[in-house]
Design a protein around this motif. Structure first.
Motif, mmCIF file in Angstrom:
data_model
loop_
_atom_site.group_PDB
_atom_site.id
_atom_site.type_symbol
_atom_site.label_atom_id
_atom_site.label_comp_id
_atom_site.label_asym_id
_atom_site.label_seq_id
_atom_site.Cartn_x
_atom_site.Cartn_y
_atom_site.Cartn_z
ATOM 1 N N LYS A 188 47.002 27.126 33.996
ATOM 2 C CA LYS A 188 46.104 27.305 34.766
ATOM 3 C C LYS A 188 46.644 28.495 35.570
ATOM 4 C CE LYS A 188 43.216 25.289 38.447
ATOM 5 N NZ LYS A 188 43.072 23.883 39.624
ATOM 6 N N GLU A 189 47.522 28.499 36.022
ATOM 7 C CA GLU A 189 48.316 29.748 36.895
ATOM 8 C C GLU A 189 48.077 31.084 36.136
ATOM 9 O OE1 GLU A 189 51.698 27.494 39.338
ATOM 10 O OE2 GLU A 189 52.501 28.478 37.661
ATOM 11 N N GLN A 190 48.289 31.062 34.740
ATOM 12 C CA GLN A 190 48.384 31.870 33.949
ATOM 13 C C GLN A 190 46.883 32.621 33.833
ATOM 14 O OE1 GLN A 190 50.095 31.395 30.133
ATOM 15 N NE2 GLN A 190 52.176 31.435 30.977
ATOM 16 N N VAL A 191 45.974 31.585 33.689
ATOM 17 C CA VAL A 191 44.357 31.985 33.619
ATOM 18 C C VAL A 191 43.970 32.642 34.752
ATOM 19 C CG1 VAL A 191 42.148 31.059 33.268
ATOM 20 C CG2 VAL A 191 43.873 30.202 31.784
ATOM 21 N N ILE A 192 44.548 32.214 36.006
ATOM 22 C CA ILE A 192 43.837 32.666 37.331
ATOM 23 C C ILE A 192 44.510 34.034 37.399
ATOM 24 C CG2 ILE A 192 43.814 32.334 39.769
ATOM 25 C CD1 ILE A 192 42.268 30.318 38.270
ATOM 26 N N ALA A 193 45.780 34.113 37.306
ATOM 27 C CA ALA A 193 46.264 35.403 37.098
ATOM 28 C C ALA A 193 45.540 36.660 36.243
ATOM 29 C CB ALA A 193 47.900 35.361 36.568
ATOM 30 N N ILE A 194 45.260 36.130 34.940
ATOM 31 C CA ILE A 194 44.513 37.273 34.216
ATOM 32 C C ILE A 194 43.286 37.396 34.723
ATOM 33 C CG2 ILE A 194 43.826 37.520 32.040
ATOM 34 C CD1 ILE A 194 45.930 35.428 30.998
ATOM 35 N N ALA A 195 42.504 36.255 35.144
ATOM 36 C CA ALA A 195 41.295 36.565 35.712
ATOM 37 C C ALA A 195 41.230 37.354 36.911
ATOM 38 C CB ALA A 195 40.846 35.077 36.026
ATOM 39 N N ASN A 196 42.313 37.426 37.651
ATOM 40 C CA ASN A 196 42.449 38.238 39.002
ATOM 41 C C ASN A 196 42.532 39.836 38.648
ATOM 42 O OD1 ASN A 196 42.174 36.216 40.608
ATOM 43 N ND2 ASN A 196 44.471 35.990 41.105
ATOM 44 N N ILE A 197 43.038 40.024 37.465
ATOM 45 C CA ILE A 197 43.443 41.428 37.254
ATOM 46 C C ILE A 197 42.352 41.849 36.463
ATOM 47 C CG2 ILE A 197 44.672 41.301 34.959
ATOM 48 C CD1 ILE A 197 46.432 43.780 36.263
ATOM 49 N N GLU A 242 50.571 29.526 44.477
ATOM 50 C CA GLU A 242 49.758 30.991 44.511
ATOM 51 C C GLU A 242 50.723 31.708 44.301
ATOM 52 O OE1 GLU A 242 46.531 31.615 45.154
ATOM 53 O OE2 GLU A 242 46.177 29.491 45.177
ATOM 54 N N ASN A 243 51.906 31.698 44.549
ATOM 55 C CA ASN A 243 52.994 32.758 44.069
ATOM 56 C C ASN A 243 52.964 33.348 42.674
ATOM 57 O OD1 ASN A 243 53.877 33.239 46.700
ATOM 58 N ND2 ASN A 243 55.258 31.502 46.536
ATOM 59 N N ASN A 244 52.497 32.220 41.911
ATOM 60 C CA ASN A 244 52.717 32.162 40.386
ATOM 61 C C ASN A 244 51.311 33.067 39.700
ATOM 62 O OD1 ASN A 244 55.178 31.203 40.282
ATOM 63 N ND2 ASN A 244 54.390 29.272 39.675
ATOM 64 N N VAL A 245 50.468 32.978 40.685
ATOM 65 C CA VAL A 245 49.157 33.610 40.304
ATOM 66 C C VAL A 245 49.088 35.152 40.117
ATOM 67 C CG1 VAL A 245 46.889 34.047 41.452
ATOM 68 C CG2 VAL A 245 47.758 31.630 41.003
ATOM 69 N N ASN A 246 50.184 35.692 40.682
ATOM 70 C CA ASN A 246 50.401 37.112 40.628
ATOM 71 C C ASN A 246 51.310 37.599 39.310
ATOM 72 O OD1 ASN A 246 49.209 37.521 43.118
ATOM 73 N ND2 ASN A 246 50.986 36.759 44.116
ATOM 74 N N LEU A 247 51.390 36.629 38.573
ATOM 75 C CA LEU A 247 52.202 36.858 37.232
ATOM 76 C C LEU A 247 51.445 37.058 36.256
ATOM 77 C CD1 LEU A 247 55.870 34.979 37.898
ATOM 78 C CD2 LEU A 247 55.361 37.524 37.624
ATOM 79 N N ILE A 248 51.273 38.217 35.518
ATOM 80 C CA ILE A 248 50.410 38.171 34.344
ATOM 81 C C ILE A 248 51.259 37.950 33.220
ATOM 82 C CG2 ILE A 248 48.812 39.590 33.050
ATOM 83 C CD1 ILE A 248 48.480 41.096 35.754
ATOM 84 N N PRO A 249 50.795 37.130 32.228
ATOM 85 C CA PRO A 249 51.725 36.727 30.987
ATOM 86 C C PRO A 249 51.800 38.256 30.395
ATOM 87 C CG PRO A 249 49.943 35.220 31.187
ATOM 88 C CD PRO A 249 49.623 36.156 32.235
#
Length: 465
Positions: A386-395, A339-346
């Motif tokens: 997957k973490e990257q996709v979720i992070a992008i989706a979140n923003i 979950e911590n990595n989900v805050n990192l947008i590529p």
RNA sequence: GGCGUCGUACUCAAGCGGUAAGAGAGCAGUCUGCAAAACUGUUAUGCACCAGUUCGAAUCUGGUCGACGCCUCCA
């Protein structure tokens, strides 16, 4: 760190965003006048602002976002007369509907959503200050802004008042000193709603509420003011004039707002969606047929400063793209993410967004990453992508559903799930016996029931069409 | 009349001086009984048109044509 660049209407240039206070960003976007259902054009500034707020929150520690409700206006009075319903009933109803519709599009509620009628005192105070500063005058029970008293008038919209008058269709009211003067306060007669003021019983002119509510809730100057391009003139031009006038500033519009951002219009068949053309589509018309995320995705598929042609086909295309992304997410459903990595947008995506909110390019990068995810072999790779996709989706405010839910897997609109599962069992039995005629017959039956099936290594899954 | 924006494949749409991203749709193939999904390949020697600048232009300059917006309620 990536530097945010925004196209500033005031300078007509893309500029580096330099906040007034980098520890606290302040932003205001013109909200709706609540007298009718929100249309899809109303959604564009809300979605654009929402996206910008999400980005600002990513880049800065604190953001206050204010977007108002205008609940006193001649259009509302007219709607009240036409429907014979009390004004409060109309404004309450459509404010609620507006907020529900925005929520369905994934627009987060603003931090503060002030109502015009709660700020009448602030508006009266502003008018008094303008009169004191010699930039407003009373005439025939009206108070008007004296555009000739304000040097920077026309600076935001880039127009010269003198030039405007030649081709202007505005009929000049008798109480105006100059045709460009606009109403700050007007008298209310008969059943018109109104408030007591130093100039008699009356109500505010159109532009005043935003000057009052933005200053009251954010203080001056604040960083960003947004809205549709059609508001640049006269609405925002007049807002600048009022707010600067009330503070005795003649030349520098930036004592009010630093960056003005304006979204282009939605077109229907090449023409602007507008009341006069009668080509309005309400958000409610779509949310019955499509998830709100589809509409949001379609709105983000074009750059916000470019007019966007709104067609059923563009909505379908957005739907198809989202379906595919959800299918990929379904494939990696079991991959655990941190979950911590989900805050990192590529960086690649952050760069696009920081470049004046280039959402089409950001979406292109998202797709590239989704493609990589789809092809990823190792668990480590899958997890990271997957973490990257979720992070992008979140923003971006998309991909909020579970894949199963979105794809309608294992869910039927009726209560016939047992029947469906039975048919699938029967079909798999037939397939085992190599009775393919029967198997295909059962599949046809399911198709007719509106059910698609897919045979996977883990068994047969089904979903609503 | 004044101010401004845009014209990129079948569709949507980035790129804004270094040799055409991405998506949808289509087509072919692999795989699977067949489907579906997935995967692989494929679909613009060219970015409205004409001149010019440049070693090099979809990108800059000038012109032509076409579409649209604001100046009036509008997101």
């Amino acid at each position: 760190m990536n530097i945010l660049k925004l196209h500033n209407t005031l300078t007509r240039q893309k500029e580096d965003f330099v906040p007034v206070d980098k520890n606290h960003i302040k932003m205001y976007t013109c909200g709706p006048t609540v007298y009718n259902y929100a249309h899809i054009g109303n959604a564009r500034p809300a979605v654009v602002s929402d996206l910008l707020v999400r980005l600002l929150r990513y880049l800065y520690p604190k953001v206050t976002y204010v977007s108002n409700i205008t609940d006193i206006d001649d259009k509302i009075i007219q709607a009240s007369k036409e429907t014979k319903k009390p004004i409060a009933e109309i404004t309450e109803k459509f404010e609620k509907i507006y907020n529900e519709d925005m929520s369905s599009l994934g627009v987060l509620p603003p931090d503060i959503q002030p109502r015009a009628t709660d700020h009448i005192d602030d508006m009266i105070k502003l008018v008094e200050d303008m009169i004191d500063n010699g930039c407003a005058y009373e005439s025939e029970h009206h108070v008007l802004f004296d555009v000739n008293s304000y040097n920077a008038y026309g600076k935001l919209s880039g127009r010269d008042i003198e030039d405007q008058l030649a081709g202007s269709r505005v009929e000049v009211a008798s109480y105006k000193k100059d045709p460009g003067d606009f109403v700050l306060w007007k008298p209310s007669v008969d059943d018109d709603p109104g408030w007591d003021s130093p100039w008699g019983f009356g109500r505010p002119g159109w532009h005043l509420e935003c000057s009052a509510m933005s200053e009251k809730n954010l203080g001056l100057p604040f960083d960003i003011h947004g809205g549709g391009m059609d508001l640049i003139f006269p609405h925002h031009e007049n807002e600048v004039a009022q707010s600067c006038g009330a503070h005795g500033e003649q030349n520098d519009p930036k004592i009010f707002v630093r960056y003005w951002i304006h979204n282009a219009m939605l077109n229907i068949g090449g023409k602007k969606m507008s009341k006069s053309l009668g080509n309005i589509f309400y958000i409610r018309d779509y949310t019955d047929k499509y998830p709100g995320e589809v509409l949001r995705f379609a709105l983000m598929s074009g750059h916000y400063r470019q007019s966007l042609n709104w067609t059923d086909k563009s909505i379908e295309q957005a739907h198809s793209t989202l379906n595919r992304i959800y299918r990929v997410l379904k494939k990696v459903e079991d991959v655990k993410i941190d979950e911590n990595n989900v805050n990192l947008i590529p960086d690649s995506v952050l760069e696009c967004l920081c470049d004046d909110l280039n959402t089409p390019e950001a979406l292109a990068k998202l797709n590239e990453i989704v493609n990589k995810l789809s092809k990823a072999k190792t668990d480590g790779e899958k997890k990271q992508l997957k973490e990257q996709v979720i992070a992008i989706a979140n923003i971006l405010g998309i991909l909020n559903e579970s894949p199963d839910n979105w794809l309608g897997i294992g869910k039927s609109s009726g209560s016939n799930e047992d029947e469906i599962n039975q048919l699938i069992d029967d079909r798999n039995e037939a397939r085992k016996l190599k009775d393919f005629n029967k198997a295909d017959e059962i599949r046809d039956k399911l198709t007719n029931m509106g059910i698609d099936i897919e045979d996977t290594p883990d068994g047969t899954i089904w979903r609503k069409k």
